[in-house]
Design an enzyme around this catalytic site. Structure first.
Site, PDB file in Angstrom:
ATOM      1  N   LYS A 169     -18.997 -15.847   2.843  1.00  0.00           N
ATOM      2  CA  LYS A 169     -20.457 -15.864   2.975  1.00  0.00           C
ATOM      3  C   LYS A 169     -21.192 -15.233   1.789  1.00  0.00           C
ATOM      4  O   LYS A 169     -20.731 -14.274   1.194  1.00  0.00           O
ATOM      5  CB  LYS A 169     -20.853 -15.123   4.261  1.00  0.00           C
ATOM      6  CG  LYS A 169     -20.391 -15.853   5.506  1.00  0.00           C
ATOM      7  CD  LYS A 169     -20.963 -15.243   6.759  1.00  0.00           C
ATOM      8  CE  LYS A 169     -20.167 -14.006   7.129  1.00  0.00           C
ATOM      9  NZ  LYS A 169     -20.701 -13.279   8.264  1.00  0.00           N
ATOM     10  N   ARG A 224       0.824  -1.219   0.000  1.00  0.00           N
ATOM     11  CA  ARG A 224       0.000   0.000   0.000  1.00  0.00           C
ATOM     12  C   ARG A 224       0.855   1.266   0.000  1.00  0.00           C
ATOM     13  O   ARG A 224       0.458   2.285  -0.570  1.00  0.00           O
ATOM     14  CB  ARG A 224      -0.941   0.007   1.211  1.00  0.00           C
ATOM     15  CG  ARG A 224      -2.066  -0.976   1.019  1.00  0.00           C
ATOM     16  CD  ARG A 224      -3.060  -0.919   2.131  1.00  0.00           C
ATOM     17  NE  ARG A 224      -4.260  -1.641   1.751  1.00  0.00           N
ATOM     18  CZ  ARG A 224      -5.300  -1.835   2.548  1.00  0.00           C
ATOM     19  NH1 ARG A 224      -5.272  -1.357   3.769  1.00  0.00           N
ATOM     20  NH2 ARG A 224      -6.338  -2.480   2.117  1.00  0.00           N
ATOM     21  N   GLY A 234      -9.718  -8.402  -0.327  1.00  0.00           N
ATOM     22  CA  GLY A 234      -8.500  -8.413   0.481  1.00  0.00           C
ATOM     23  C   GLY A 234      -7.788  -9.755   0.467  1.00  0.00           C
ATOM     24  O   GLY A 234      -6.568  -9.818   0.250  1.00  0.00           O
ATOM     25  N   GLY A 244     -12.791  -3.800   0.318  1.00  0.00           N
ATOM     26  CA  GLY A 244     -14.148  -3.346   0.610  1.00  0.00           C
ATOM     27  C   GLY A 244     -14.616  -2.284  -0.381  1.00  0.00           C
ATOM     28  O   GLY A 244     -15.760  -2.314  -0.850  1.00  0.00           O
TER      29      GLY A 244
END
Ligand code: ADP
Ligand code: MG
Length: 396
Positions: free
Chosen positions: A199, A38, A352, A375
């Protein structure tokens, strides 16, 4: 609508507040930076500002200090790594607003770099508090947002400050947006989404939005169990999201109506326990043993997915195919990563965990783009306007 970037604004001699995402993973015991990608991803913007003689004031959050000073979440080690990577001195401050910061900003010369202290030491940051945003903004003449990974959050440093300063995108932000825009509006076809992860509930909006855009959907990972179950398959002890069965069924139905193939794993690696060293078996998904969990996609599914992916010109991959944290259950995820890296197609990695796997395998450079914002990219592809993007000036 494309956004203005640092190249569309005069930065020479200006104080530039640069919001980056330096929320890097730290080693648990030593606090050392375990992956600096990053920081590296922000370098083009930092370099541009330095070369164009701006006074560069960098701010970021790190970890979850929850509004308090947490010693091992200070920005100093990050500033040091930035200094190494840039080959330039970088100074730091012990806060991100207030007198000390103001006086340090006052001494900055053209091309100097100052890294402010962790924004989230102040609870006002995440509350998007107007007073805090104003103090932060008062340090600078221009605001540049390069923190794509935080653009889905409406915080003081991502949204609030833009009220008080001309706000433009950095190069990383611009690149991430361009890649995602192209995926949504102008992809080379055939184009496929390969979705995995834990999920269905995390990815239902993504699936819903993608369904109407892609030429095919491939689903693996933990969420496949819920879809398999709606097809009448028993999935043993695998997690089924009972309240999502209806939605999962509806999605499969919609895919049929839209003529979009929606492929699920045809075999799976199963284990009775989720732990290192647990014995595993490969079984067809039509006969998952009662006492076992699906922990990965099986070799036939890998082959099936590879075959479909090979035909595509654009591939977006989000979410691992199995519980990749346990090496025995990582085969599906790793072989997908490896395979994508060999293709002569546009390959976009969002999410991620998937990005982490690609990075750990040293394959980042072999993909078209690995998103720095799990996200944020997810929200973007769900069709949501990111608050941190919305506040940036439109390019006319
Ligand atoms: P990403 O960060 O790439 O978007 P997610 O956060 O959605 O991915 O999901 C990552 C998690 O999904 C991992 O922790 C992984 O262990 C879990 N996972 C993948 N497959 C399974 C499975 N079959 N059963 C349980 N968890 C799974
Ligand atoms: Mg994740």
């Amino acid at each position: 609508m494309p956004k203005k970037t640092v190249e569309d604004i005069e930065v020479k001699g200006k104080k530039v507040l640069l919001r980056v995402d330096f929320n890097v993973p730290l080693k648990i015991n030593t606090g050392a930076i375990s992956d600096d990608s990053r920081i590296r991803a922000s370098l083009p913007t930092v370099r541009y500002l330095v070369d164009h003689k701006a006074k560069v004031i960098i701010c970021s959050h790190l970890g979850r200090p929850e509004g308090k000073v947490v010693e091992n979440l200070r920005m100093a080690p990050i500033a040091e790594r930035l200094s190494q990577l840039m080959g330039l001195p970088v100074s730091t401050a012990s806060d991100c607003i207030g007198r000390e910061v103001e006086s340090k900003v006052g001494t900055l010369k053209e091309g100097d770099i100052l890294v402010l202290e962790n924004l989230r030491f102040h609870p006002e940051e995440e509350e998007d508090d107007a007073g805090f945003a104003r103090k932060l903004a008062s340090l600078a003449d221009i605001y540049v947002n390069d923190a794509f990974g935080t653009a889905h959050r409406a915080h003081a440093s991502t949204v609030g400050v833009a009220k008080y300063l001309p706000a433009v995108a950095g190069f990383l932000m611009n690149k991430e947006l361009a890649v995602m825009e192209k995926l949504l509006h102008n992809p080379e076809r055939p184009w496929v989404c390969l979705i995995g992860g834990a999920k269905v509930s995390d990815k239902i909006e993504l699936l819903q939005n993608m369904l109407k855009k892609v030429d095919m959907l491939l689903v693996g990972g933990g969420m496949a169990a819920t879809f398999l179950n709606t097809q009448g398959y028993e999935v043993g002890h695998s997690l089924i999201e009972g309240d999502k069965l209806g939605l999962a069924k509806k999605l499969l139905q919609e895919a049929k109506e839209w003529g979009v193939p929606f492929l699920l794993p045809i075999d799976a690696v199963v284990a009775e326990e989720i732990r290192v060293g647990a014995p595993t078996r490969v079984v067809p998904t039509s006969s998952i043993p009662a006492g076992s969990h699906i922990v990965d996609i099986g070799p036939k599914s890998i082959e099936l997915f590879h075959g479909e992916l090979r035909r595509c010109r654009t591939i977006m991959w989000n979410g691992p195919m199995g519980i990749y944290e346990i090496p025995q259950f990582a085969q599906g995820t790793k072989s997908i990563a490896k395979f994508l890296s060999t293709l002569n197609a546009t390959t976009i990695i969002g999410g991620g965990s998937s990005a982490e796997v690609v990075e750990a395998m040293g394959l980042t450079d072999k993909m078209t783009h690995v998103s720095t914002g799990g996200g944020a990219s997810l929200r973007f592809l769900e069709g949501v306007t990111l608050p941190g993007v919305k506040v940036l000036l439109d390019k006319k």
